[in-house]
Design an enzyme around this catalytic site. Sequence first.
Site, PDB file in Angstrom:
ATOM      1  N   ASN A   1       0.891  -1.249   0.112  1.00  0.00           N
ATOM      2  CA  ASN A   1      -0.068  -0.075  -0.049  1.00  0.00           C
ATOM      3  C   ASN A   1       0.801   1.243  -0.171  1.00  0.00           C
ATOM      4  OD1 ASN A   1      -2.205   1.803   0.932  1.00  0.00           O
ATOM      5  ND2 ASN A   1      -0.933   1.867   2.720  1.00  0.00           N
TER       6      ASN A   1
ATOM      7  N   ASN B   1       2.353  10.373  -4.427  1.00  0.00           N
ATOM      8  CA  ASN B   1       2.490  10.868  -5.668  1.00  0.00           C
ATOM      9  C   ASN B   1       3.344  12.057  -5.396  1.00  0.00           C
ATOM     10  OD1 ASN B   1       1.750  12.213  -8.004  1.00  0.00           O
ATOM     11  ND2 ASN B   1      -0.314  12.155  -7.739  1.00  0.00           N
TER      12      ASN B   1
ATOM     13  N   LYS C   1      -5.754   5.542  -9.584  1.00  0.00           N
ATOM     14  CA  LYS C   1      -6.553   5.726 -10.956  1.00  0.00           C
ATOM     15  C   LYS C   1      -5.577   6.361 -12.212  1.00  0.00           C
ATOM     16  CE  LYS C   1      -7.724  10.478 -10.854  1.00  0.00           C
ATOM     17  NZ  LYS C   1      -6.702  11.096  -9.972  1.00  0.00           N
TER      18      LYS C   1
ATOM     19  N   GLN D   1      -2.116  12.096 -15.198  1.00  0.00           N
ATOM     20  CA  GLN D   1      -2.410  13.139 -14.478  1.00  0.00           C
ATOM     21  C   GLN D   1      -1.655  14.237 -14.901  1.00  0.00           C
ATOM     22  OE1 GLN D   1      -2.849  12.785  -9.700  1.00  0.00           O
ATOM     23  NE2 GLN D   1      -1.325  14.343  -9.807  1.00  0.00           N
TER      24      GLN D   1
ATOM     25  N   TYR E   1       5.360   8.186 -10.607  1.00  0.00           N
ATOM     26  CA  TYR E   1       4.092   7.421  -9.726  1.00  0.00           C
ATOM     27  C   TYR E   1       3.266   6.973 -10.722  1.00  0.00           C
ATOM     28  CZ  TYR E   1      -0.095   7.686  -6.627  1.00  0.00           C
ATOM     29  OH  TYR E   1      -1.064   7.516  -5.958  1.00  0.00           O
TER      30      TYR E   1
ATOM     31  N   LYS F   1       2.401   2.932 -10.823  1.00  0.00           N
ATOM     32  CA  LYS F   1       0.990   2.276 -10.658  1.00  0.00           C
ATOM     33  C   LYS F   1       0.658   1.613 -12.110  1.00  0.00           C
ATOM     34  CE  LYS F   1       0.361   4.026  -6.661  1.00  0.00           C
ATOM     35  NZ  LYS F   1       0.275   2.993  -5.365  1.00  0.00           N
TER      36      LYS F   1
ATOM     37  N   THR G   1      -7.194  11.282   3.086  1.00  0.00           N
ATOM     38  CA  THR G   1      -5.944  10.961   3.800  1.00  0.00           C
ATOM     39  C   THR G   1      -4.833  11.901   4.027  1.00  0.00           C
ATOM     40  OG1 THR G   1      -4.676  10.396   1.899  1.00  0.00           O
ATOM     41  CG2 THR G   1      -6.453   8.659   2.430  1.00  0.00           C
TER      42      THR G   1
HETATM   43  P1  NAP Z   1      -0.502   8.369   3.202  1.00  0.00           P
HETATM   44  O1  NAP Z   1      -1.768   9.154   4.018  1.00  0.00           O
HETATM   45  O2  NAP Z   1       0.680   9.225   3.092  1.00  0.00           O
HETATM   46  O3  NAP Z   1      -0.149   7.095   4.001  1.00  0.00           O
HETATM   47  C1  NAP Z   1       0.785   6.383   3.471  1.00  0.00           C
HETATM   48  C2  NAP Z   1       1.687   5.618   4.583  1.00  0.00           C
HETATM   49  O4  NAP Z   1       2.768   4.889   4.054  1.00  0.00           O
HETATM   50  C3  NAP Z   1       2.469   6.534   5.432  1.00  0.00           C
HETATM   51  O5  NAP Z   1       2.464   6.051   6.856  1.00  0.00           O
HETATM   52  C4  NAP Z   1       3.731   6.958   4.782  1.00  0.00           C
HETATM   53  O6  NAP Z   1       4.763   7.471   5.716  1.00  0.00           O
HETATM   54  C5  NAP Z   1       4.005   5.509   4.474  1.00  0.00           C
HETATM   55  N1  NAP Z   1       4.944   5.379   3.405  1.00  0.00           N
HETATM   56  C6  NAP Z   1       4.919   5.907   1.962  1.00  0.00           C
HETATM   57  N2  NAP Z   1       5.993   5.607   1.259  1.00  0.00           N
HETATM   58  C7  NAP Z   1       6.889   4.769   2.212  1.00  0.00           C
HETATM   59  C8  NAP Z   1       8.012   4.371   2.054  1.00  0.00           C
HETATM   60  N3  NAP Z   1       8.972   4.270   0.911  1.00  0.00           N
HETATM   61  N4  NAP Z   1       8.707   3.479   3.072  1.00  0.00           N
HETATM   62  C9  NAP Z   1       7.880   3.514   4.251  1.00  0.00           C
HETATM   63  N5  NAP Z   1       6.885   4.098   4.512  1.00  0.00           N
HETATM   64  C10 NAP Z   1       6.136   4.719   3.335  1.00  0.00           C
HETATM   65  O7  NAP Z   1      -1.125   7.892   1.894  1.00  0.00           O
HETATM   66  P2  NAP Z   1      -2.581   7.133   1.312  1.00  0.00           P
HETATM   67  O8  NAP Z   1      -3.165   8.495   0.692  1.00  0.00           O
HETATM   68  O9  NAP Z   1      -3.315   6.300   2.457  1.00  0.00           O
HETATM   69  O10 NAP Z   1      -2.130   6.439   0.207  1.00  0.00           O
HETATM   70  C11 NAP Z   1      -2.053   4.996   0.352  1.00  0.00           C
HETATM   71  C12 NAP Z   1      -1.843   4.206  -1.119  1.00  0.00           C
HETATM   72  O11 NAP Z   1      -3.124   4.728  -1.856  1.00  0.00           O
HETATM   73  C13 NAP Z   1      -0.779   4.655  -1.846  1.00  0.00           C
HETATM   74  O12 NAP Z   1      -0.251   3.693  -2.801  1.00  0.00           O
HETATM   75  C14 NAP Z   1      -1.237   5.689  -2.946  1.00  0.00           C
HETATM   76  O13 NAP Z   1      -0.561   5.715  -4.045  1.00  0.00           O
HETATM   77  C15 NAP Z   1      -2.792   5.186  -3.046  1.00  0.00           C
HETATM   78  N6  NAP Z   1      -3.703   6.414  -3.594  1.00  0.00           N
HETATM   79  C16 NAP Z   1      -4.101   7.102  -2.775  1.00  0.00           C
HETATM   80  C17 NAP Z   1      -5.158   8.003  -3.189  1.00  0.00           C
HETATM   81  C18 NAP Z   1      -5.942   9.113  -2.497  1.00  0.00           C
HETATM   82  O14 NAP Z   1      -6.556   9.671  -3.051  1.00  0.00           O
HETATM   83  N7  NAP Z   1      -5.533   8.992  -1.258  1.00  0.00           N
HETATM   84  C19 NAP Z   1      -5.525   8.020  -4.484  1.00  0.00           C
HETATM   85  C20 NAP Z   1      -5.158   6.829  -5.585  1.00  0.00           C
HETATM   86  C21 NAP Z   1      -4.058   6.093  -5.040  1.00  0.00           C
HETATM   87  P3  NAP Z   1       5.025   9.063   5.833  1.00  0.00           P
HETATM   88  O15 NAP Z   1       3.895   9.620   6.367  1.00  0.00           O
HETATM   89  O16 NAP Z   1       6.205   9.098   6.551  1.00  0.00           O
HETATM   90  O17 NAP Z   1       5.178   9.467   4.422  1.00  0.00           O
END
Ligand code: NAP
Length: 260
Positions: free
Chosen positions: A91, A95, A143, A149, A155, A159, A190
């Site tokens: 997960n 981006n 997406k 985008q 990124y 994906k 998030t």
């Molecule tokens: P988030 O709120 O930033 O949570 C992600 C977590 O993963 C954070 O704890 C982050 O740590 C940790 N992390 C990220 N990269 C890391 C790495 N290289 N090594 C260790 N820890 C890492 O993100 P989210 O929005 O929940 O996103 C989760 C997934 O959903 C991602 O793959 C994202 O691409 C995908 N996604 C999200 C959305 C959206 O709208 N939110 C849309 C499409 C896809 P830090 O806080 O230290 O950065």
Amino acid sequence: MDLGLRDKVVIVTGGAKGIGEAISKLLTAEGGIAVIAGRNAADNEKAVAEIVAAGGKALAVTAELGNVEDCKKVIVETVAKYGRIDGLVNNAGANDGVGLESGNPEKFMQSLQNNLSHYYNLAHYALPYLKESKGNIVNIGSKVATTGQGNTSGYAASKGAINALTREWAVEMLPFSVRINTVIPAEVWTPLYETWINSLPDPTEKLASITSKIPFEKRMTTSEEIANTTVFLLSSRSSHTTGQILYVDGGYTHLDRSIS
Ligand code: NAP
């Protein structure tokens, strides 16, 4: 419905925040054990403490997943503690805005390292255990792999590759009854999303403009809605589902937004 997840050991990368946190919490509420792997030890420990306070089981592993050795460590520490792995939720990602014009070759490769390589590395090192448990992998994609985008080549490439690997791994793992699926979010509130929107000139106006284009109920998807589908895919209730890319996005990617 009993999902049959009691005492199943599932690694959730980035499981302390946002979508990952919702997955860790739902999984443990269903009786599973979450191994929360992320780079911020305090965030991981806080999430574990909340799960334990709610009567669940979880383990924190501090790992910068861009490092191969840290990916290995996640698997080693999980097996040392529980002796098995039943699931992997890839997960963690961000981006990071490495564009065709604004980026450079080094930044592009670094973005792949941060968003893609650890999906492979963790799956690779977890594989002997997943084969033993006939476990499964759920990847969290985006997406962006389908829509583009702009200004985020690293990124988007990551994906896109995750979608391809979902099919590739599902085929390779057929003989071992290990299932691989991917869940695609579009717009989910998030910490990552909040940081991104606040980086724009008029966050309030931008958010209103985005939500007005989400076909189903003109609202963001919740992290819990992503978690519901992810945990269902992890469970034996989806025992004949593999190689699938599921869009949990209120119709954002595929429905005609101009008529909704
Ligand atoms: P988030 O709120 O930033 O949570 C992600 C977590 O993963 C954070 O704890 C982050 O740590 C940790 N992390 C990220 N990269 C890391 C790495 N290289 N090594 C260790 N820890 C890492 O993100 P989210 O929005 O929940 O996103 C989760 C997934 O959903 C991602 O793959 C994202 O691409 C995908 N996604 C999200 C959305 C959206 O709208 N939110 C849309 C499409 C896809 P830090 O806080 O230290 O950065």
